[in-house]
Design a protein around this motif. Structure first.
Motif, mmCIF file in Angstrom:
data_model
loop_
_atom_site.group_PDB
_atom_site.id
_atom_site.type_symbol
_atom_site.label_atom_id
_atom_site.label_comp_id
_atom_site.label_asym_id
_atom_site.label_seq_id
_atom_site.Cartn_x
_atom_site.Cartn_y
_atom_site.Cartn_z
ATOM 1 N N GLY C 146 0.863 -1.314 -0.084
ATOM 2 C CA GLY C 146 -0.061 0.090 -0.027
ATOM 3 C C GLY C 146 0.905 1.202 0.157
ATOM 4 N N PHE C 147 2.090 1.082 0.429
ATOM 5 C CA PHE C 147 2.715 2.302 0.612
ATOM 6 C C PHE C 147 3.228 3.007 -0.906
ATOM 7 N N PRO C 148 3.480 2.324 -1.997
ATOM 8 C CA PRO C 148 3.418 3.179 -3.233
ATOM 9 C C PRO C 148 2.011 3.725 -3.642
ATOM 10 N N VAL C 149 1.101 2.744 -3.456
ATOM 11 C CA VAL C 149 -0.118 3.153 -3.884
ATOM 12 C C VAL C 149 -0.796 4.496 -3.171
ATOM 13 N N ALA C 150 -0.390 4.502 -1.769
ATOM 14 C CA ALA C 150 -0.765 5.705 -1.021
ATOM 15 C C ALA C 150 0.007 7.007 -1.676
ATOM 16 N N LEU C 151 1.314 6.653 -1.905
ATOM 17 C CA LEU C 151 2.249 7.753 -2.687
ATOM 18 C C LEU C 151 1.461 8.246 -3.931
ATOM 19 N N GLY C 152 0.979 7.211 -4.642
ATOM 20 C CA GLY C 152 0.345 7.535 -5.889
ATOM 21 C C GLY C 152 -0.786 8.303 -5.764
ATOM 22 N N VAL C 153 -1.620 7.894 -4.786
ATOM 23 C CA VAL C 153 -2.812 8.773 -4.518
ATOM 24 C C VAL C 153 -2.519 10.036 -3.890
ATOM 25 N N GLY C 154 -1.468 10.549 -3.270
ATOM 26 C CA GLY C 154 -0.947 11.658 -2.660
ATOM 27 C C GLY C 154 -0.710 12.438 -4.122
ATOM 28 N N ILE C 155 0.023 11.853 -4.997
ATOM 29 C CA ILE C 155 0.881 12.509 -6.192
ATOM 30 C C ILE C 155 -0.571 12.784 -7.183
ATOM 31 N N TYR C 156 -1.313 11.756 -7.249
ATOM 32 C CA TYR C 156 -2.185 11.895 -8.363
ATOM 33 C C TYR C 156 -3.092 13.145 -8.364
ATOM 34 N N THR C 157 -3.370 13.635 -7.018
ATOM 35 C CA THR C 157 -4.325 14.592 -6.705
ATOM 36 C C THR C 157 -3.677 15.835 -7.250
ATOM 37 N N GLY C 158 -2.313 15.887 -7.219
ATOM 38 C CA GLY C 158 -1.509 16.975 -7.780
ATOM 39 C C GLY C 158 -1.337 16.877 -9.329
ATOM 40 N N VAL C 159 -1.278 15.825 -9.814
ATOM 41 C CA VAL C 159 -1.002 15.554 -11.330
ATOM 42 C C VAL C 159 -2.318 15.817 -11.991
ATOM 43 N N LEU C 160 -3.468 15.483 -11.300
ATOM 44 C CA LEU C 160 -4.647 16.088 -11.784
ATOM 45 C C LEU C 160 -4.990 17.486 -12.427
ATOM 46 N N LEU C 161 -4.228 18.160 -11.600
ATOM 47 C CA LEU C 161 -4.120 19.651 -11.897
ATOM 48 C C LEU C 161 -3.222 19.948 -12.915
ATOM 49 N N GLY C 162 -1.762 19.361 -12.357
ATOM 50 C CA GLY C 162 -0.780 19.592 -13.100
ATOM 51 C C GLY C 162 -0.617 19.371 -14.670
ATOM 52 N N ALA C 163 -1.461 18.472 -15.005
ATOM 53 C CA ALA C 163 -1.311 17.952 -16.515
ATOM 54 C C ALA C 163 -2.204 18.727 -17.175
ATOM 55 N N VAL C 164 -2.965 19.550 -16.760
ATOM 56 C CA VAL C 164 -3.819 20.477 -17.346
ATOM 57 C C VAL C 164 -3.043 21.613 -18.221
ATOM 58 N N GLN C 165 -2.698 21.612 -19.293
ATOM 59 C CA GLN C 165 -1.823 22.798 -20.003
ATOM 60 C C GLN C 165 -2.587 24.159 -20.172
ATOM 61 N N ALA C 166 -3.948 24.118 -20.068
ATOM 62 C CA ALA C 166 -4.668 25.152 -20.485
ATOM 63 C C ALA C 166 -4.915 26.011 -19.206
ATOM 64 N N ARG C 167 -4.283 25.701 -17.904
ATOM 65 C CA ARG C 167 -4.296 26.479 -16.919
ATOM 66 C C ARG C 167 -2.921 26.657 -16.226
ATOM 67 N N PRO C 168 -2.490 28.027 -16.651
ATOM 68 C CA PRO C 168 -1.080 28.188 -16.161
ATOM 69 C C PRO C 168 -0.687 28.101 -14.908
ATOM 70 N N PHE C 169 -1.606 28.368 -13.966
ATOM 71 C CA PHE C 169 -1.351 28.355 -12.885
ATOM 72 C C PHE C 169 -1.042 26.977 -12.161
ATOM 73 N N TRP C 170 -1.601 25.936 -12.922
ATOM 74 C CA TRP C 170 -1.258 24.704 -12.540
ATOM 75 C C TRP C 170 -0.112 23.710 -13.232
ATOM 76 N N ASN C 171 -0.055 24.360 -14.419
ATOM 77 C CA ASN C 171 0.712 23.637 -15.387
ATOM 78 C C ASN C 171 2.349 23.543 -15.104
ATOM 79 N N THR C 172 2.721 23.041 -13.998
ATOM 80 C CA THR C 172 4.129 22.997 -13.853
ATOM 81 C C THR C 172 4.205 21.712 -13.065
ATOM 82 N N ASN C 173 5.542 21.107 -12.844
ATOM 83 C CA ASN C 173 5.856 19.649 -12.601
ATOM 84 C C ASN C 173 5.802 19.693 -10.972
ATOM 85 N N LEU C 174 5.775 21.034 -10.392
ATOM 86 C CA LEU C 174 5.991 21.178 -8.713
ATOM 87 C C LEU C 174 4.589 20.892 -8.078
ATOM 88 N N VAL C 175 3.242 21.022 -8.842
ATOM 89 C CA VAL C 175 2.109 20.905 -8.326
ATOM 90 C C VAL C 175 1.942 19.474 -7.599
#
Lengths: 737, 188, 320
Positions: C146-175
């Motif tokens: 579960g450890f990597p899965v938990a990390l995945g869940v923690g990261i994915y909430t950021g990727v959800l936003l970060g992967a949207v090129q249309a929104r410059p406030f989000w579109n960085t790899n640091l989100v």
């Protein structure tokens, strides 16, 4: 151990509770899917050709009817008047048809006038009531004591004929509130009212005539094509920065009311520099020498002082205009209800057009072509001989008697001269909003013994009437054929698309109902089908009626023909047979035979001149209840230049009070540089009194409440831009009513 | 991101817009509303208005905009159920039955072309009037316009009006930096 | 955008998702760290595991019922759109749900389970099998899986936003990193809060682990948030304007006062203060219940505000 059980129970219980609470409202979603699947099966689709009625342009429309409901109105590409387009208003006609606020059956007033208590009546009751009241007035005061006022439409003719058959000479029609002055000016000059070949013109000057915004007509489309694709030059004079100003090559925020100065200066330059069409002037025009002498004093420098347009620009434009001729036009405009000297300004235009020789040439000012329609012969009545209440024969002898002088009529009716007028029949018109000084119109209504309104909605005028007789909306009716003259003439058919939704009737049937009860039935003894069949019989196609029902329009083939009236020996429809630069008839009637410039009323310090205008999304006061049009243009604001706004402490959105000599209104301010600092503007059609127009009721402000009464001296045409107002702030943006 | 400018042999529908001719009359917006049953308060197309200058040297421009039916549509990419999809002819559409209404595509669109339909409760957008296009007609907004601002056609048809126009005049697209390869061409 | 499509419900969901991920992260860590043959922080592991499934379950339930057609949520699980962060996230969440529920079950005390079985009606007696002998042995394997899965869940909430090129406030790899570290930090904080509510307060060892972890995570957040802003200010205009939303724009106060100061800086200071005996003198320490609870609440509050700012400011930002 029991702790663990309790915790788990609580958690489980909470989850279950949350799920149930959230689930319950959503369970309703499932049937939606089933409903939509069912609708996708059997769809009966009809396409019916008809003509739009949302504005006077009468565009050809193909109504798409699915399962008995009008779903979409597509443009019919066959009409040269609409050229395969349909504007926002035309598309929104569906929402006029399905407007729940429509009047659904005849209504008879049950309380005080304007109180809004109505009782529903059958047609028999309402027609009996109306006929009886008309008879009463006729018996006591004579038939001339009933006014018949209407706005143009395919069925207006029946209303007008009924008035005449009734014996009243007091027919008032919309030109007296709109374009009577420009029509008269061009008629007096050329003997006819022409069209403008904007498609082929190379140089166009427009005074006002916000062609790209106020209404979409063939002139709009031709001008776009001409100006944008064919690189014609557009010079535009308007106190407002309208859409037309945005598209024009040159926009001058001309001092309002000084257009004639600009035109006279142009004449001065063109004549002084001999840039006019000498041959044309010599052979076709009368009075050039008088004209030349007349314009000597109207120099560009003088005009600059009047118009605030630089003299150098006036000179340059005059030269460019003359050099581009004959493909140069000074556009006449449509609504010419501006100032008390408007007729003379339009005369100036006509004269300017004449001397550069653009008449009946490609790219110039072209007399209309027509298509001959048949006429149903019906029993004629005796034309009323009584003098009209507006005394038009003596006061405006040159004006079109069939249209009347509405504002003079109102003054006379209120004064009881030359005879009492006690009844008012209104068709397809809302005088409360169409006339200036709404309070005065209301007094006129209240002074009547009887007022009946034929309309599709409960307009402000209907609200103050005794009877409302609901006409079917245009998609529910078949109307007489209409021939639209122009450079490309066309005959259009309006035929019924869907049966009437409510207990409404087409105007002809209403008129017939009244006529029968008044012993006038024999004059209206025909059906609409018979009428149309006679009209169509003259068209040069096989089975013309079937042709029209299928195609919606008849448009003759072939390119427009220019130059019919330039044939040698052609006699213009003027007294002299020539194009009258100098008009003897005007002189005899006591008016200036050549346009003399009169400056507009000076605007006192701290006041503003109110100018009017229209927008592509609304037709006057008729559409401000249409949900799709209101979505685009929800309300009106007072346009105010930032400099005076700052002086008055008014910010964008603040509630302001606009006060004139006759009334005051309140509406939010729109602070913008798109208007001269000495002018204000508000869009027409808002601030309705009628609560049955739920979207329009109390929405915005009604310009008619502040407009003063004034009219053009020669034509009697209303003059709407003579109102001076004061503006003050009464609230901040968030406290807007 | 696989670019889909269309497979040879299929049409690739697109629009060119001549903003100089747009007079902001709103005909296209109301026509679309009628044609596609767009709910009140929601729009499948719009006109971006811009005013500039100072009195009396004022300028105004009107720019119609709607779904750009991009070649690399981000809305299709982010859809978790595959409801948002692109046809072979380039039209980007939504399968209503598969749309769960999560709204991710609305946010992912750089052009704010999509909206949540409160009546059907799925995501809507300009479909280029696919039902009309499939019947050989033009989209409603194209047909109704007084100024003929929009030119609709097949990018692959060398003889068609759209290709002819784009070959003859310079054009540009909006927000290229988002990498969507939009196919709504603004004539310059 | 004319109006934000994602609102407070999404903010809450992202927060609860991150919270669950963080809880499981700490629980897994606590399970993994051994003292001898026993877990070093058994109570921490247990509380974390028992709490882990529920925040994200609540968030997901709220989200599902907010969908256009809630009953269509199953469509997320009949396809895999590998280019869609939401599809990946849905599957990650499914895995996370399964693992955390199993882990929850594995961490229940034998006594409470037996008592529950004893009270079952006769018809449901077959559920006796709910307490097989190998139940508790699942704990460590589940933690590791579960450890990597938990990390995945923690990261994915950021990727959800970060992967949207249309929104410059989000579109960085640091989100993704911002959201991950914040998620872990909120997990720590909730455990600190839960344990400090006991009459006896936090145990010293647990406190050291949790505080240390949280301090490290907050510092890492600094190291991600500040470069995110600095880099953004040096980026193309659209990104600069987007960053401007929190540097003078309408989201400035929530970001700097509520999130940065109250949600990062203050808890960091409080936790360092609490830890100073350890840091300075190597004494054992007894963390004050009040201060521990306070800093935990501030971290949780900050995590919520962080997601509020990102979700709303992001939808305002656009390219020209």
């Amino acid at each position: 151990m029991s702790r663990g059980v309790t915790r788990r129970r609580v958690l489980a219980g909470a989850a279950a509770a949350a799920a149930t609470a959230a689930l319950a409202p959503q369970l309703g979603c499932a049937p939606v899917a089933r409903r939509r699947r069912a609708a996708a099966t059997a769809t009966e689709v009809r396409r019916v050709a008809t003509a739009c009625e949302l504005c006077p342009n009468k565009c050809a429309v193909l109504a798409v009817v699915e399962n008995g409901r009008v779903k979409k109105l597509d443009p019919n590409p066959l009409s040269p008047k609409s050229r395969g387009m349909l504007c926002a208003r035309g598309n929104a006609a569906i929402k006029a048809l399905y407007d729940p606020d429509r009047v659904k059956q005849p209504l008879i007033r049950a309380g005080a006038r304007g109180e809004g208590r109505w009782r529903e009546a059958t047609w028999d009751e309402a027609l009996d009531f109306t006929a009886e009241r008309l008879r009463r007035i006729k018996d006591e005061y004579g038939p001339e004591a009933v006014l018949f006022s209407s706005t143009e439409g395919f069925q207006e003719e029946f209303f007008k004929n009924f008035g005449l058959a009734f014996g009243s000479p007091n027919i008032l029609r919309h030109p007296t509130l709109c374009l009577a002055s420009v029509n008269l000016a061009y008629s007096m000059t050329f003997g006819t009212v022409p069209s403008f070949d904007l498609l082929n013109a190379r140089y166009v000057i427009m005074s006002g005539a916000n062609r790209f915004e106020s209404i979409i007509t063939p002139d709009t489309m031709d001008l776009i094509e001409g100006a944008m694709n064919r690189k014609a030059k557009l010079v535009y004079l308007d106190p407002r920065f309208t859409v037309t100003a945005a598209k024009a090559d040159e926009w001058y925020p001309i001092r309002p009311g000084t257009d004639l100065a600009f035109i006279l200066a142009m004449l001065h330059v063109i004549i002084a520099e001999q840039r006019y069409d000498k041959e044309f002037v010599a052979t076709r025009c009368l009075g050039f020498d008088e004209l030349a002498a007349h314009v000597e004093r109207y120099t560009p420098a003088w005009a600059e002082a009047e118009t605030e347009i630089p003299a150098a620009a006036i000179v340059r434009i005059a030269r460019e205009f003359a050099d581009a001729a004959p493909r140069a036009v000074y556009y006449a405009g449509r609504r010419s209800s501006w100032y008390v000297h408007d007729f003379q300004m339009r005369r100036g235009q006509a004269i300017l057009n004449a001397i550069v020789g653009n008449w009946d040439r490609e790219g110039g000012v072209v007399p209309n072509s027509r298509i001959a329609l048949g006429e149903l012969l019906f029993l004629p009545w005796d034309e009323p001989t009584t003098e009209r209440v507006d005394e038009i024969a003596t006061r405006f002898p040159l004006a079109a008697k069939g249209d009347g002088a509405f504002l003079q009529a109102r003054e006379n009716v209120l004064a009881g001269v030359p005879y009492p007028v006690k009844g008012w029949m209104v068709y397809k018109q809302d005088p409360m909003n169409a006339l200036p000084d709404r309070g005065r119109t209301q007094r006129m209504l209240e002074a009547m013994d009887f007022v009946a309104v034929i309309d599709t909605q409960m307009s402000d005028t209907a609200w103050f009437a005794d009877v409302v007789l609901p006409e079917s909306m245009y998609l529910e009716r078949t109307d007489p054929l209409h021939m639209l003259p122009g450079i490309w003439p066309v005959v259009v058919l309006r035929q019924q698309v869907v049966p009437p939704m409510y207990d409404t009737k087409p105007n002809l049937e209403i008129i017939q109902g009244l006529a029968q009860r008044l012993g006038l039935g024999e004059y209206f003894d025909y059906t609409i089908e018979e009428w149309i069949a006679e009209q169509a019989a003259e068209l040069p196609v096989d089975n013309p009626l079937e042709y029209l029902k299928k195609h919606g329009v008849y448009a003759p083939e072939g390119a427009p023909f220019y130059g019919k009236t330039l044939a040698p020996g052609y006699r213009f429809l003027t007294r002299s047979g020539k194009i009258e630069l100098y008009s003897q008839r005007l002189a005899e009637a006591g008016h200036d035979p050549l346009p003399v410039y009169h400056p507009p009323t000076p605007i006192p310090e701290g006041s503003f001149r109110m100018v009017l205008g229209r927008k592509a999304t609304h037709t006057h006061a008729a559409t401000t209840n249409n949900v799709w049009l209101v979505e685009q243009t929800p309300t009106n604001h007072l346009w105010l230049h930032p400099d005076p706004a700052a002086r008055l402490g008014i910010a964008e959105g603040d509630l302001v009070e606009v006060t004139s000599a006759v009334g005051s209104v309140r509406l939010p301010a729109r602070v913008t540089p798109e208007i001269r600092p000495d002018c204000v503007f508000m869009l027409h059609g808002f601030g309705k009194k009628s609560p049955q127009l739920r979207r329009a009721h109390g929405n915005g402000a009604c310009d008619a409440d502040v407009l003063v009464t004034a009219w053009d001296a020669v034509s009697g045409n209303a003059a709407f831009h003579e109102t001076l107002v004061r503006v003050r702030k009464v609230g901040k943006e968030e406290h807007r009513a | 991101m696989r670019e889909r400018l269309g497979i040879a042999g299929n049409p690739r529908w697109a629009l060119a817009i001549d903003t100089r001719k747009c007079i902001n009359c709103k005909a296209c917006i109301v026509a679309c509303k009628a044609e596609n049953g767009v709910p009140l308060g929601k729009f499948r197309n719009r006109i971006n208005e811009e005013f500039a200058g100072s009195y009396p040297h004022l300028r105004a421009s009107f720019e119609p905009e709607q779904c750009h039916h991009c070649a690399s549509p981000s809305c299709v990419r982010v859809c978790p159920t595959g409801a948002s999809y692109q046809r072979d002819d380039g039209l980007v559409l939504v399968r209503d039955a598969d749309c769960i209404g999560c709204g991710y595509c609305i946010i992912a669109c750089p052009y704010d072309a999509r909206y949540f339909n409160p009546e059907t409760r799925v995501v809507d957008k300009c479909t280029m009037c696919a039902h009309r296009v499939d019947a050989g007609r033009e989209p409603a907004c194209v047909e109704t316009c007084p100024s003929r601002v929009r030119i609709f056609g097949d990018l692959h048809d060398r003889n068609g009006a759209l290709r002819y126009t784009l070959d003859g005049r310079r054009s540009q697209v909006k927000k290229e930096q988002t990498g969507n390869h939009p196919q709504l061409y603004y004539l310059v | 955008m004319p109006e934000p499509r994602w609102g407070w419900l999404i903010v809450l969901y992202l927060f609860l998702g991150g919270l669950s991920a963080g809880l499981f992260f700490v629980s897994a860590l606590a399970t993994y760290l051994q003292r001898g043959s026993d877990p070093a922080y058994p109570r921490l592991a247990r509380v974390g595991a028992l709490l882990a499934p529920w925040p994200v379950a609540l968030g997901s339930a709220l989200l599902v019922f907010d969908l256009g057609h809630w009953y269509r949520f199953y469509k997320l699980f009949i396809t895999f759109q590998w280019r869609s962060p939401m599809s990946i996230g849905a599957w990650l969440l499914a895995a996370f749900a399964g693992i955390t529920l199993l882990s929850f079950w594995s961490w229940l005390s034998a006594e409470s389970l037996d008592a529950w079985v004893r009270r079952l009606p006769r018809r449901l007696r077959f559920l006796r099998g709910i307490n097989p002998p190998w139940r508790e042995s699942l704990r460590r394997p589940l933690a590791m899986v579960g450890f990597p899965v938990a990390l995945g869940v923690g990261i994915y909430t950021g990727v959800l936003l970060g992967a949207v090129q249309a929104r410059p406030f989000w579109n960085t790899n640091l989100v993704a990193q911002i959201f991950l570290f914040s998620a872990m930090s909120t997990g720590c904080a909730l455990l600190i809060l839960a344990l400090s509510l006991r009459r006896a307060g936090l145990e010293a060892g647990e406190a050291r682990l949790l505080f240390s972890l949280d301090i490290v995570l907050i510092v890492l957040e600094f190291f991600v948030v500040l470069p995110y802003l600095i880099h953004g200010a040096l980026s193309p205009l659209a990104v600069r304007e987007a960053i401007g939303l929190v540097m003078g724009g309408p989201f400035t106060v929530p970001f700097w006062v509520l999130f940065f100061t109250l949600g990062l800086l203050l808890p960091l200071v409080l936790e360092l203060w609490e830890m100073r005996p350890v840091l300075l003198d190597k004494e054992t320490f007894h963390p004050s219940r009040t201060l521990a609870a306070l800093s935990a609440v501030l971290v949780l509050f900050g995590g919520l505000v962080l997601r509020y700012v990102f979700v709303f400011a992001g939808q305002v930002s656009a390219f020209q």
